[in-house]
Design a protein around this motif. Structure first.
Motif, PDB file in Angstrom:
ATOM      1  N   ILE A  13     121.778 -51.512  49.442  1.00 47.15           N
ATOM      2  CA  ILE A  13     122.128 -50.560  50.444  1.00 47.15           C
ATOM      3  C   ILE A  13     123.161 -49.718  49.552  1.00 47.15           C
ATOM      4  CG2 ILE A  13     121.723 -51.385  52.671  1.00 47.15           C
ATOM      5  CD1 ILE A  13     124.514 -51.630  52.922  1.00 47.15           C
ATOM      6  N   ASN A  14     123.662 -50.288  48.554  1.00 49.24           N
ATOM      7  CA  ASN A  14     124.884 -49.509  47.767  1.00 49.24           C
ATOM      8  C   ASN A  14     124.192 -48.132  47.335  1.00 49.24           C
ATOM      9  OD1 ASN A  14     127.357 -49.304  46.484  1.00 49.24           O
ATOM     10  ND2 ASN A  14     126.739 -50.000  44.648  1.00 49.24           N
ATOM     11  N   ASN A  15     123.224 -48.213  46.886  1.00 46.20           N
ATOM     12  CA  ASN A  15     122.636 -46.742  46.474  1.00 46.20           C
ATOM     13  C   ASN A  15     122.305 -45.767  47.694  1.00 46.20           C
ATOM     14  OD1 ASN A  15     121.212 -44.803  44.930  1.00 46.20           O
ATOM     15  ND2 ASN A  15     119.166 -45.650  45.431  1.00 46.20           N
ATOM     16  N   LEU A  16     122.042 -46.450  48.703  1.00 46.70           N
ATOM     17  CA  LEU A  16     121.772 -45.586  50.140  1.00 46.70           C
ATOM     18  C   LEU A  16     122.896 -44.982  50.492  1.00 46.70           C
ATOM     19  CD1 LEU A  16     119.841 -44.711  52.063  1.00 46.70           C
ATOM     20  CD2 LEU A  16     120.474 -46.786  53.442  1.00 46.70           C
ATOM     21  N   GLU A  17     124.188 -45.445  50.540  1.00 46.76           N
ATOM     22  CA  GLU A  17     125.269 -45.244  50.724  1.00 46.76           C
ATOM     23  C   GLU A  17     125.894 -43.996  49.768  1.00 46.76           C
ATOM     24  OE1 GLU A  17     127.806 -48.573  50.730  1.00 46.76           O
ATOM     25  OE2 GLU A  17     127.237 -49.052  52.840  1.00 46.76           O
ATOM     26  N   ASN A  18     125.551 -44.111  48.509  1.00 53.03           N
ATOM     27  CA  ASN A  18     125.988 -43.081  47.522  1.00 53.03           C
ATOM     28  C   ASN A  18     125.091 -41.994  47.808  1.00 53.03           C
ATOM     29  OD1 ASN A  18     128.082 -44.876  46.949  1.00 53.03           O
ATOM     30  ND2 ASN A  18     126.750 -45.809  45.127  1.00 53.03           N
ATOM     31  N   ASN A  19     123.897 -42.039  48.039  1.00 55.68           N
ATOM     32  CA  ASN A  19     122.823 -40.953  48.134  1.00 55.68           C
ATOM     33  C   ASN A  19     122.365 -40.897  49.493  1.00 55.68           C
ATOM     34  OD1 ASN A  19     121.099 -38.866  47.537  1.00 55.68           O
ATOM     35  ND2 ASN A  19     120.274 -39.820  45.790  1.00 55.68           N
ATOM     36  N   SER A  20     122.545 -39.765  50.118  1.00 56.59           N
ATOM     37  CA  SER A  20     121.948 -39.903  51.644  1.00 56.59           C
ATOM     38  C   SER A  20     120.753 -38.812  51.831  1.00 56.59           C
ATOM     39  CB  SER A  20     123.018 -39.663  52.558  1.00 56.59           C
ATOM     40  OG  SER A  20     123.479 -38.111  52.298  1.00 56.59           O
ATOM     41  N   GLU A  21     120.135 -38.935  50.719  1.00 51.19           N
ATOM     42  CA  GLU A  21     118.702 -38.310  50.430  1.00 51.19           C
ATOM     43  C   GLU A  21     117.834 -38.098  51.698  1.00 51.19           C
ATOM     44  OE1 GLU A  21     114.874 -37.909  47.958  1.00 51.19           O
ATOM     45  OE2 GLU A  21     116.541 -38.706  47.113  1.00 51.19           O
ATOM     46  N   ILE A  22     117.474 -39.723  52.074  1.00 50.91           N
ATOM     47  CA  ILE A  22     116.650 -39.839  53.208  1.00 50.91           C
ATOM     48  C   ILE A  22     117.309 -39.318  54.510  1.00 50.91           C
ATOM     49  CG2 ILE A  22     117.405 -42.191  53.719  1.00 50.91           C
ATOM     50  CD1 ILE A  22     114.020 -40.919  53.508  1.00 50.91           C
ATOM     51  N   LYS A  23     118.673 -39.562  54.699  1.00 50.30           N
ATOM     52  CA  LYS A  23     119.253 -39.108  55.877  1.00 50.30           C
ATOM     53  C   LYS A  23     119.218 -37.718  56.250  1.00 50.30           C
ATOM     54  CE  LYS A  23     123.075 -41.437  57.122  1.00 50.30           C
ATOM     55  NZ  LYS A  23     124.489 -41.827  57.328  1.00 50.30           N
ATOM     56  N   ASN A  24     119.295 -36.920  54.899  1.00 49.15           N
ATOM     57  CA  ASN A  24     119.290 -35.458  54.751  1.00 49.15           C
ATOM     58  C   ASN A  24     117.777 -35.003  55.293  1.00 49.15           C
ATOM     59  OD1 ASN A  24     121.904 -35.095  54.506  1.00 49.15           O
ATOM     60  ND2 ASN A  24     121.558 -34.694  52.068  1.00 49.15           N
ATOM     61  N   LYS A  25     116.830 -35.537  54.882  1.00 52.98           N
ATOM     62  CA  LYS A  25     115.403 -35.446  55.002  1.00 52.98           C
ATOM     63  C   LYS A  25     115.014 -35.438  56.460  1.00 52.98           C
ATOM     64  CE  LYS A  25     113.255 -35.999  50.201  1.00 52.98           C
ATOM     65  NZ  LYS A  25     112.229 -36.930  49.636  1.00 52.98           N
ATOM     66  N   LEU A  26     115.369 -36.667  57.084  1.00 56.96           N
ATOM     67  CA  LEU A  26     115.394 -37.075  58.689  1.00 56.96           C
ATOM     68  C   LEU A  26     115.914 -35.869  59.264  1.00 56.96           C
ATOM     69  CD1 LEU A  26     115.530 -40.702  58.378  1.00 56.96           C
ATOM     70  CD2 LEU A  26     113.419 -39.337  58.597  1.00 56.96           C
ATOM     71  N   GLN A  27     117.080 -35.694  58.966  1.00 59.89           N
ATOM     72  CA  GLN A  27     117.792 -34.468  59.816  1.00 59.89           C
ATOM     73  C   GLN A  27     117.108 -33.167  59.699  1.00 59.89           C
ATOM     74  OE1 GLN A  27     120.558 -35.206  61.791  1.00 59.89           O
ATOM     75  NE2 GLN A  27     120.365 -33.090  62.709  1.00 59.89           N
TER      76      GLN A  27
END
Length: 193
Positions: A13-27
């Motif tokens: 999850i380290n990569n996920l915390e640094n890059n919230s690309e998926i969070k932005n796409k879902l939003q």
């Protein structure tokens, strides 16, 4: 039962915390569906096959005590989860070659009785894909449910109690019986004694 390797999860999850690309796409998907309730959502495979989506799904289900339950494939558990598994899953999903694995079915006893009911145990990778799909479908349909406020099943912060509260405030001539069954006042529906 082995415990989940916390270091392995934190590394993933380290990569996920640094890059919230998926969070932005879902939003963005949520906002688009909120603006247009009739919107056709296409090309969702890009979101589903995103490694961050799979890691997010892993984060959602890894804390569950039953996450280590083995399905048909005893090698397909949280212990074997790593970046190679994520990459393979994403490629298989992207190329439409992901194969759902069989589900182990067991019989578990019903509460307060001798009868049993069937319970299906999917493999861990199937659980990851199912959780990813649940997140995506929730983003798509939650704006519709919020707009009409009629569905209380399988929604965040919704359930039986919110449905009863809504019925008591908006229901015309409805009351709650002693056994928690709804009946219409002064009608043929009466309390069961």
């Amino acid at each position: 039962m082995k415990k989940i390797n916390r270091k392995k999860y934190e590394k993933l999850i380290n990569n996920l915390e640094n890059n919230s690309e998926i969070k932005n796409k879902l939003q963005k998907l949520f906002e688009l569906n909120k603006e247009n309730l009739q919107k056709k959502n296409d090309n969702l495979i890009k979101i589903l096959s995103n490694p961050q989506m799979i890691i997010t799904a892993y984060g959602n289900i890894q804390a569950n005590k039953k996450a280590l339950t083995k399905g048909v494939d005893p090698k397909d558990t949280t212990d074997g989860f790593n970046s190679n598994v994520v990459e393979k899953m994403c490629n298989d999903l992207r190329n439409s070659v992901y194969k759902w694995k069989d589900i182990t079915q067991v019989e578990i006893p019903k509460l307060g009785g001798k009868k049993k009911r069937p319970l299906g145990l999917p493999t861990f990778t199937n659980k990851l894909v199912q959780e990813s799909l649940r997140v995506i479908l929730n983003v798509i349909y939650e704006p519709i449910f919020q707009n009409y406020e009629v569905s209380h099943g399988s929604r965040p912060k919704r359930g039986t109690h919110t449905a009863i509260t809504q019925l008591s405030h908006k229901g015309k001539g409805m009351t709650i019986c002693a056994r928690r069954r709804w009946r219409k006042d002064e009608d043929s529906f009466t309390k069961k004694h």
